[in-house]
Write an enzyme that holds these catalytic residues in place. Structure first.
Site, PDB file in Angstrom:
ATOM      1  N   LEU A   1      43.064  34.047  30.936  1.00 47.29           N
ATOM      2  CA  LEU A   1      42.656  32.963  31.844  1.00 47.29           C
ATOM      3  C   LEU A   1      41.842  33.473  33.019  1.00 47.29           C
ATOM      4  CD1 LEU A   1      45.991  30.924  32.058  1.00 47.29           C
ATOM      5  CD2 LEU A   1      43.938  30.308  30.801  1.00 47.29           C
TER       6      LEU A   1
ATOM      7  N   GLU B   1      40.709  37.375  35.367  1.00 41.67           N
ATOM      8  CA  GLU B   1      40.916  38.798  35.624  1.00 41.67           C
ATOM      9  C   GLU B   1      40.403  39.107  37.022  1.00 41.67           C
ATOM     10  OE1 GLU B   1      39.387  41.359  32.625  1.00 41.67           O
ATOM     11  OE2 GLU B   1      40.185  43.149  33.584  1.00 41.67           O
ATOM     12  N   GLY B   2      41.290  39.568  37.878  1.00 42.08           N
ATOM     13  CA  GLY B   2      40.877  39.917  39.229  1.00 42.08           C
ATOM     14  C   GLY B   2      40.914  41.424  39.392  1.00 42.08           C
TER      15      GLY B   2
ATOM     16  N   PHE C   1      43.120  43.130  40.754  1.00 38.35           N
ATOM     17  CA  PHE C   1      44.482  43.688  40.720  1.00 38.35           C
ATOM     18  C   PHE C   1      45.334  43.187  39.570  1.00 38.35           C
ATOM     19  CE2 PHE C   1      42.934  43.768  45.008  1.00 38.35           C
ATOM     20  CZ  PHE C   1      43.076  45.119  45.294  1.00 38.35           C
ATOM     21  N   GLY C   2      44.755  42.486  38.634  1.00 40.05           N
ATOM     22  CA  GLY C   2      45.584  42.023  37.528  1.00 40.05           C
ATOM     23  C   GLY C   2      44.823  41.174  36.528  1.00 40.05           C
TER      24      GLY C   2
ATOM     25  N   VAL D   1      45.334  37.763  33.893  1.00 36.17           N
ATOM     26  CA  VAL D   1      46.183  36.587  33.697  1.00 36.17           C
ATOM     27  C   VAL D   1      45.969  36.033  32.289  1.00 36.17           C
ATOM     28  CG1 VAL D   1      46.774  34.313  34.621  1.00 36.17           C
ATOM     29  CG2 VAL D   1      45.895  36.075  36.149  1.00 36.17           C
TER      30      VAL D   1
ATOM     31  N   LYS E   1      51.003  37.022  34.295  1.00 33.72           N
ATOM     32  CA  LYS E   1      50.072  37.885  35.031  1.00 33.72           C
ATOM     33  C   LYS E   1      50.602  39.296  35.032  1.00 33.72           C
ATOM     34  CE  LYS E   1      47.765  36.971  39.205  1.00 33.72           C
ATOM     35  NZ  LYS E   1      47.718  36.711  40.634  1.00 33.72           N
TER      36      LYS E   1
ATOM     37  N   ASP F   1      44.426  33.178  51.357  1.00 34.23           N
ATOM     38  CA  ASP F   1      43.350  33.187  50.356  1.00 34.23           C
ATOM     39  C   ASP F   1      43.179  31.784  49.777  1.00 34.23           C
ATOM     40  OD1 ASP F   1      41.319  34.371  48.946  1.00 34.23           O
ATOM     41  OD2 ASP F   1      42.606  35.259  47.402  1.00 34.23           O
TER      42      ASP F   1
HETATM   43  N1  LIG Z   1      50.422  28.352  36.781  1.00 39.29           N
HETATM   44  C1  LIG Z   1      49.199  28.312  36.248  1.00 39.29           C
HETATM   45  N2  LIG Z   1      48.897  27.334  35.395  1.00 39.29           N
HETATM   46  C2  LIG Z   1      47.664  27.274  34.833  1.00 39.29           C
HETATM   47  N3  LIG Z   1      46.697  28.168  35.063  1.00 39.29           N
HETATM   48  C3  LIG Z   1      46.938  29.164  35.908  1.00 39.29           C
HETATM   49  C4  LIG Z   1      48.203  29.296  36.551  1.00 39.29           C
HETATM   50  N4  LIG Z   1      48.160  30.395  37.323  1.00 39.29           N
HETATM   51  C5  LIG Z   1      46.933  30.923  37.183  1.00 39.29           C
HETATM   52  N5  LIG Z   1      46.185  30.187  36.344  1.00 39.29           N
HETATM   53  C6  LIG Z   1      44.809  30.443  35.912  1.00 39.29           C
HETATM   54  O1  LIG Z   1      44.552  31.834  35.968  1.00 39.29           O
HETATM   55  C7  LIG Z   1      43.459  32.114  36.800  1.00 39.29           C
HETATM   56  C8  LIG Z   1      43.711  33.399  37.575  1.00 39.29           C
HETATM   57  O2  LIG Z   1      44.885  33.282  38.348  1.00 39.29           O
HETATM   58  P1  LIG Z   1      45.081  34.044  39.720  1.00 39.29           P
HETATM   59  O3  LIG Z   1      44.064  33.563  40.705  1.00 39.29           O
HETATM   60  O4  LIG Z   1      46.490  33.943  40.128  1.00 39.29           O
HETATM   61  O5  LIG Z   1      44.760  35.530  39.270  1.00 39.29           O
HETATM   62  P2  LIG Z   1      44.035  36.702  40.036  1.00 39.29           P
HETATM   63  O6  LIG Z   1      44.186  37.923  39.209  1.00 39.29           O
HETATM   64  O7  LIG Z   1      44.504  36.771  41.412  1.00 39.29           O
HETATM   65  O8  LIG Z   1      42.561  36.228  39.997  1.00 39.29           O
HETATM   66  P3  LIG Z   1      41.484  36.354  41.141  1.00 39.29           P
HETATM   67  O9  LIG Z   1      41.544  37.764  41.628  1.00 39.29           O
HETATM   68  O10 LIG Z   1      40.215  35.983  40.461  1.00 39.29           O
HETATM   69  O11 LIG Z   1      41.889  35.359  42.205  1.00 39.29           O
HETATM   70  C9  LIG Z   1      43.325  30.911  37.708  1.00 39.29           C
HETATM   71  O12 LIG Z   1      42.024  30.718  38.136  1.00 39.29           O
HETATM   72  C10 LIG Z   1      43.806  29.784  36.836  1.00 39.29           C
HETATM   73  O13 LIG Z   1      42.753  29.297  36.055  1.00 39.29           O
END
Ligand SMILES: Nc1ncnc2c1ncn2[C@@H]1O[C@H](COP(=O)(O)OP(=O)(O)OP(=O)(O)O)[C@@H](O)[C@H]1O
Length: 562
Positions: free
Chosen positions: A139, A141-142, A144-145, A147, A167, A281
């Protein structure tokens, strides 16, 4: 009552008296050796006294706390123990202490949460291992992780929990687990429904620790996805209401939809802030639309800070999103992982909260989202970056920005002003109270929710709503400016010969002790010294908080994969 019988009252024979020094001393002082009356006939009163003293004397009576021996022996001479006495000062002190302990971010509820609720939750919640999950599509990829969409491999458990999001996060996953657990206990509706989080078992040769976080899958769309569509905000309306409204499209209808989204977002933020968490954020990408709850929820608590216990952790290389951060961004983003001593952070948290208003950081970001929802022209990244530059150029004065762009605004930009100007410009007023340079001048989430912008009736404000608006405007004033103004006024009228003190003289006044002579000069000097002392104490406190031993102490609460 005088003793007239032939018994010597021996208090030490009673086990109940043996501890009561006061009574013993009292008895020694008052009791005389007694002799039997010479008469053969004994009166009924004497018999009753005799029985009483026999009971007390041989130590077979009830404890004095029960039978009030003082009353039996010397009814009016022993001090009475009336228990707790409530005085006005005591009550006032208690009320002040309670107000402090319950003030945001809530020291007392924090203790209850950490030592009772968290403990109970740990006992009863189901736990999972990495092998329990089947990973689906990626879904996101940032830095630090990663998803993934996921589900439980056990079909029975899977049908109960439904689709999940998993995640895999590096070091900052620890903070995210902590924050998600706190949120689940304090304000579950504000954020995506968190299921479980744990530290993965380290495989051989693997360097950094990896955390696994699991949420329920809330839905496909973030506010960012929805805002990218030309149909926005109507595409949100169908999601929130479940069906298409049979109404003509127009500014009024769009305004209503934006109002609803803003109310949902402020409600979610207020939940977080009330429990002492600042997200840091907030952006459309981190606001997911929950299909089940038909509301927007906050995700990605990796950069959040918990002011209750002083968790203010940002990995060194973590950069807050510059498109949505408040002007004070660099103060926060340059902080390295730090763990202030918990008692200090906890005890001071209500004071620091009131002084720094850290929650207003999120309010600024939400203000920018409000702006993007109203102005179609500002929904792209490049236009938002350009807006940020323009706003900085006019010292974050939104009114000044409007004056510079409105005369030559294209239809897409003008539409935003028209929406916000509806109902007497009440939307513009709310937006202006969110996007301000000084954090303490920004409105809080709770106050924003009470703003008449969210009044469904539209233009006609009732008397009460008008009063509320006036109250809102009064609370929006910056009273620190009033203090500066008074000091400035005193400084200007300080010296008759030159029509006021110079800056050098003011500095001198800050240093000197009050002298006899000019009362006005002494008052000003005292005021400046108090001001200096307050600033010095605060700086020292902040230094103490950030200089503490650096460790992720809270991560010891995070379960490890067995
Ligand atoms: N509970 C959830 N239900 C549905 N989709 C989700 C949920 N949590 C996360 N996502 C999806 O996963 C994506 C990435 O989630 P998140 O922002 O927590 O990850 P991240 O690694 O911090 O990403 P980034 O660094 O890009 O912000 C979100 O944009 C969203 O589309």
């Amino acid at each position: 009552m005088a003793t007239t019988t032939g018994f010597r009252l021996s208090s030490t024979t009673s086990p109940f008296f043996s501890n009561t020094n006061l009574l013993q001393r009292h008895n020694r002082r008052k009791l005389k050796p007694l002799s039997l009356p010479p008469r053969a006939g004994v009166s009924p009163e004497t018999v009753s006294d005799l029985v009483q003293q026999l009971v007390v004397g041989v130590g077979v009576g009830l404890p004095c706390t029960v039978m009030e021996c003082g009353d039996v022996i010397y009814r009016s001479t022993l001090p009475r123990n009336d228990g707790l006495t409530v005085t006005a000062q005591g009550a006032a002190l208690l009320a002040t202490a309670a107000a402090y302990l319950w003030a945001t971010p809530g020291v007392a509820p924090g203790f209850f949460d950490m030592f009772v609720l968290a403990f109970l939750e740990r006992l009863f919640r189901p736990s999972f291992r990495k092998d329990d999950f089947v990973l689906g599509k990626k879904l996101g990829e940032g830095a630090f992780g990663v998803v993934y969409k996921a589900s439980l491999s056990n079909p029975k458990a899977s049908s109960k929990l439904g689709d999940l999001v998993l995640k895999k996060a590096t070091e900052y996953g620890a903070v995210e687990i902590w924050m998600n657990e706190r949120v689940r206990r304090a304000c579950a509706n504000s954020c995506a429904d968190f299921v479980y989080g744990f530290l993965e078992r380290k495989s051989k040769g693997k360097g950094a620790e990896e955390y696994c976080l699991i949420w329920r899958f809330e839905g496909e769309d973030t506010l960012y996805d929805l805002m990218q569509s030309k149909e926005f905000p109507y595409n949100v309306e169908t999601k929130i209401l479940g069906d298409i409204q049979d109404l003509p499209k127009g500014l009024g209808r769009e305004n209503r939809i934006i109002q609803t989204v803003m109310r949902q977002l402020l409600f979610a933020l207020d939940g977080l802030h009330s429990t002492g968490i600042v997200h840091r954020d907030i952006k459309p990408q981190n606001l997911i639309f929950s299909e089940a709850a038909r509301t927007f929820k906050i995700i990605d608590l990796g950069a959040a800070t918990d002011l209750r216990v002083g968790i203010n952790y940002i990995p060194k290389e973590f950069l807050l999103d510059p498109r949505y951060t408040a002007p004070e961004q660099y103060i926060m983003s340059t902080q390295t992982p730090s763990a202030p001593s918990v008692p200090v952070a906890t005890a001071l948290s209500p004071v620091l909260w009131q002084l720094n208003r850290p929650d207003r950081f999120d309010i600024y970001s939400l203000g920018l989202i409000f702006l993007q929802m109203a102005f179609p022209a500002l929904r792209t990244d490049s236009s938002l970056i350009q807006f940020n530059r323009q706003l900085k150029r006019v010292n974050y004065d939104l009114q000044a920005w409007r004056r510079t762009v409105e005369p030559r605004a294209a239809p897409d930009l003008r539409k935003g002003f028209e929406i916000l100007d509806l109902d007497g410009g009440i939307g513009w007023e709310l937006l202006s109270s969110m996007i301000r340079y000084k954090a303490r001048r920004r409105v809080s989430a709770k106050a924003a929710l009470a703003h008449p912008y969210f009044n469904r009736e539209g233009l006609g404000l009732s008397v009460m709503q008008n009063l509320r608006l006036q109250l809102f405007r009064a609370t929006q004033k910056d009273y620190s400016e009033a203090a500066d103004w008074i000091i400035g006024l005193m400084a200007r009228s300080g010296s008759e010969s030159v029509g006021g003190f110079t800056e050098a003289q003011l500095q001198e006044l800050r240093e000197i002790e009050p002298k006899k002579g000019s009362a006005q000069r002494n008052v000003l000097a005292s005021l400046l010294r108090v001001q200096r002392k307050i600033i010095k104490t605060l700086n020292e406190t902040m230094d103490e908080l950030t200089q503490q031993r650096k460790s992720l102490w809270w991560s010891r609460w995070i379960p490890r994969e067995e």
